[in-house]
Motif scaffolding. Sequence first.
Motif, PDB file in Angstrom:
ATOM      1  N   THR A 257       6.444  -8.723  -3.777  1.00  0.00           N
ATOM      2  CA  THR A 257       7.190  -9.474  -2.771  1.00  0.00           C
ATOM      3  C   THR A 257       6.867 -10.953  -2.870  1.00  0.00           C
ATOM      4  N   ARG A 258       7.895 -11.753  -3.162  1.00  0.00           N
ATOM      5  CA  ARG A 258       7.721 -13.211  -3.093  1.00  0.00           C
ATOM      6  C   ARG A 258       7.880 -13.629  -1.641  1.00  0.00           C
ATOM      7  N   GLY A 259       6.837 -14.268  -1.100  1.00  0.00           N
ATOM      8  CA  GLY A 259       6.850 -14.646   0.296  1.00  0.00           C
ATOM      9  C   GLY A 259       7.593 -15.937   0.554  1.00  0.00           C
ATOM     10  N   VAL A 260       7.733 -16.265   1.826  1.00  0.00           N
ATOM     11  CA  VAL A 260       8.514 -17.431   2.212  1.00  0.00           C
ATOM     12  C   VAL A 260       7.850 -18.726   1.752  1.00  0.00           C
ATOM     13  N   TYR A 261       6.535 -18.684   1.483  1.00  0.00           N
ATOM     14  CA  TYR A 261       5.819 -19.876   1.013  1.00  0.00           C
ATOM     15  C   TYR A 261       5.484 -19.787  -0.484  1.00  0.00           C
ATOM     16  N   ASP A 262       6.200 -18.884  -1.194  1.00  0.00           N
ATOM     17  CA  ASP A 262       6.148 -18.753  -2.655  1.00  0.00           C
ATOM     18  C   ASP A 262       4.898 -18.057  -3.190  1.00  0.00           C
ATOM     19  N   ASP A 263       4.087 -17.472  -2.337  1.00  0.00           N
ATOM     20  CA  ASP A 263       3.045 -16.587  -2.833  1.00  0.00           C
ATOM     21  C   ASP A 263       3.688 -15.247  -3.187  1.00  0.00           C
ATOM     22  N   VAL A 264       3.090 -14.512  -4.117  1.00  0.00           N
ATOM     23  CA  VAL A 264       3.617 -13.208  -4.519  1.00  0.00           C
ATOM     24  C   VAL A 264       2.540 -12.163  -4.270  1.00  0.00           C
ATOM     25  N   HIS A 265       2.869 -11.197  -3.411  1.00  0.00           N
ATOM     26  CA  HIS A 265       1.934 -10.121  -3.092  1.00  0.00           C
ATOM     27  C   HIS A 265       2.344  -8.839  -3.801  1.00  0.00           C
ATOM     28  N   VAL A 266       1.349  -8.063  -4.139  1.00  0.00           N
ATOM     29  CA  VAL A 266       1.552  -6.767  -4.773  1.00  0.00           C
ATOM     30  C   VAL A 266       0.982  -5.714  -3.830  1.00  0.00           C
ATOM     31  N   GLY A 267       1.838  -4.842  -3.347  1.00  0.00           N
ATOM     32  CA  GLY A 267       1.422  -3.831  -2.382  1.00  0.00           C
ATOM     33  C   GLY A 267       2.500  -3.667  -1.327  1.00  0.00           C
ATOM     34  N   PRO A 268       2.209  -2.963  -0.273  1.00  0.00           N
ATOM     35  CA  PRO A 268       0.926  -2.339   0.027  1.00  0.00           C
ATOM     36  C   PRO A 268       0.878  -0.875  -0.408  1.00  0.00           C
ATOM     37  N   ASN A 269      -0.334  -0.349  -0.404  1.00  0.00           N
ATOM     38  CA  ASN A 269      -0.512   1.094  -0.513  1.00  0.00           C
ATOM     39  C   ASN A 269      -0.446   1.676   0.901  1.00  0.00           C
ATOM     40  N   ALA A 270      -0.865   2.915   1.093  1.00  0.00           N
ATOM     41  CA  ALA A 270      -0.844   3.524   2.433  1.00  0.00           C
ATOM     42  C   ALA A 270      -2.059   4.436   2.559  1.00  0.00           C
ATOM     43  N   VAL A 271      -3.140   3.874   3.100  1.00  0.00           N
ATOM     44  CA  VAL A 271      -4.409   4.587   3.210  1.00  0.00           C
ATOM     45  C   VAL A 271      -4.681   4.889   4.683  1.00  0.00           C
ATOM     46  N   PRO A 272      -4.981   6.141   5.040  1.00  0.00           N
ATOM     47  CA  PRO A 272      -5.357   6.413   6.426  1.00  0.00           C
ATOM     48  C   PRO A 272      -6.531   5.521   6.835  1.00  0.00           C
ATOM     49  N   ALA A 273      -6.336   4.764   7.912  1.00  0.00           N
ATOM     50  CA  ALA A 273      -7.381   3.852   8.371  1.00  0.00           C
ATOM     51  C   ALA A 273      -8.376   4.594   9.250  1.00  0.00           C
ATOM     52  N   LEU A 274      -9.616   4.130   9.246  1.00  0.00           N
ATOM     53  CA  LEU A 274     -10.681   4.761  10.013  1.00  0.00           C
ATOM     54  C   LEU A 274     -10.851   4.108  11.382  1.00  0.00           C
ATOM     55  N   ALA A 275      -9.896   3.254  11.739  1.00  0.00           N
ATOM     56  CA  ALA A 275      -9.853   2.650  13.067  1.00  0.00           C
ATOM     57  C   ALA A 275      -8.424   2.191  13.304  1.00  0.00           C
ATOM     58  N   ARG A 276      -8.020   2.127  14.552  1.00  0.00           N
ATOM     59  CA  ARG A 276      -6.660   1.674  14.855  1.00  0.00           C
ATOM     60  C   ARG A 276      -6.409   0.275  14.311  1.00  0.00           C
ATOM     61  N   GLU A 277      -7.425  -0.544  14.327  1.00  0.00           N
ATOM     62  CA  GLU A 277      -7.296  -1.895  13.793  1.00  0.00           C
ATOM     63  C   GLU A 277      -8.223  -2.056  12.599  1.00  0.00           C
ATOM     64  N   GLY A 278      -8.217  -1.032  11.737  1.00  0.00           N
ATOM     65  CA  GLY A 278      -9.123  -0.982  10.595  1.00  0.00           C
ATOM     66  C   GLY A 278      -8.550  -1.682   9.390  1.00  0.00           C
ATOM     67  N   TYR A 279      -8.714  -2.987   9.321  1.00  0.00           N
ATOM     68  CA  TYR A 279      -8.139  -3.772   8.234  1.00  0.00           C
ATOM     69  C   TYR A 279      -8.988  -3.760   6.967  1.00  0.00           C
ATOM     70  N   ALA A 280     -10.128  -3.085   7.011  1.00  0.00           N
ATOM     71  CA  ALA A 280     -10.985  -2.942   5.832  1.00  0.00           C
ATOM     72  C   ALA A 280     -11.702  -1.596   5.922  1.00  0.00           C
ATOM     73  N   TRP A 281     -12.203  -1.107   4.773  1.00  0.00           N
ATOM     74  CA  TRP A 281     -12.874   0.183   4.733  1.00  0.00           C
ATOM     75  C   TRP A 281     -14.082   0.228   5.675  1.00  0.00           C
ATOM     76  N   LEU A 282     -14.764  -0.907   5.830  1.00  0.00           N
ATOM     77  CA  LEU A 282     -15.972  -0.923   6.654  1.00  0.00           C
ATOM     78  C   LEU A 282     -15.663  -1.082   8.144  1.00  0.00           C
ATOM     79  N   ARG A 283     -14.389  -1.263   8.477  1.00  0.00           N
ATOM     80  CA  ARG A 283     -14.005  -1.316   9.899  1.00  0.00           C
ATOM     81  C   ARG A 283     -13.763   0.121  10.360  1.00  0.00           C
TER      82      ARG A 283
END
Length: 400
Positions: A257-283
Amino acid sequence: MSEQIGVIGGGIVGVALARELTQSGAEITVLEKEARLAAHQTGHNSGVVHAGLYYAPGSLKATLCAKGRVQIREFCEQKGLPYREVGKLVVAVDGTELDALAEIERRSIANGVPDLARIDDVGRLREIEPHVAGVAAVHSPHTATVDYAAITEAMAQDVRAAGGHIRLNSDVTDIRIEGDRVRVIAAGSEHVFDRVIAAAGLQSDVVARLVGADPSPKILPFRGEYWELRHDRTDLVRGMIYPVPDPRFPFLGVHFTRGVYDDVHVGPNAVPALAREGYAWLRISARDTWESLRWPGAWPLAKQHWRMGVDEISGSLIKPLYFRKAQRFIPELTSRDLHAKTTAGVRAQAWGRDGSLLDDFAVDQIGPVTVLRNAPSPAATSSIAIAQYVVEHYLPEAVA
């Protein structure tokens, strides 16, 4: 005296609801638990304005996405916010994906996706995306990208200008229906409203329980992790390159996805999170994880999708596996081109007692309280249309 209406949730859908209601003359207060608006799903998504390729014709997703796409574009034009039609290719890498691609084409036509084109010529495919690999695709030239956090802030300015109030750091801990009034406890303060609308995203089932709604559907958080292309390699992608999605699962798969500010992201995957707001594995939240594991739908969901779960988790933990998913579409891609995991989002996916994942938007009404129970993608695209739909169908007398 105009009605006093409380809106729980400061994401784009909640603020769009507040804006719609202020335009109708109601007195509005938005309660957001974080110190800023758009702190969760709204501020962590890919910024795509979806054109409506995937959704079942006639569903709320299909109807409100088509309407919302136009409204978001007009809002950005009105407010001078960036809106870039970079276009999207949904690519069949080989012949085994052609039937599923044909279904995407059928749905797109039924949903009125503007200027959609089927491409079976590899040369034409390379004219649109010179580095892509595939045997066929559907092209949506008007799929766009925006900054949804900026849009939310602009909507909030409209709410304030109309006399509405936005209360940050206001975590709702209790809701009591008292006759024809609703008492809301937030950050130790009491608010009394005639009506309450909750667009609480990852906390939507928690809010629903506070007012005695059915525990189902429950929210199952899925983390989506993004890598970023190195700045000197963003020329590999002109717009957006998507895989043909697996129809058994409500996720689109790893894409570019080319973003509105010209960065290009690759993703996302879909991993069950270990917290409702679990933005990282250690959260990790032991409470959130335990609630998911003991939900009646946990075993049926795991039984049906365990292979995909193992695949997604492996790709999250092992970069070469994630890289190979992306390289299928751009053979020139190297592992070094995936610069860093820049961000992650958590999708609030509603699931039932039987383990089914809800696909469409869903709304509950409990007396004077309206709760959005399921509002995943394309909720940001559809936000203004969702607001109008909820007001029209659940609060018509409030703004008559």
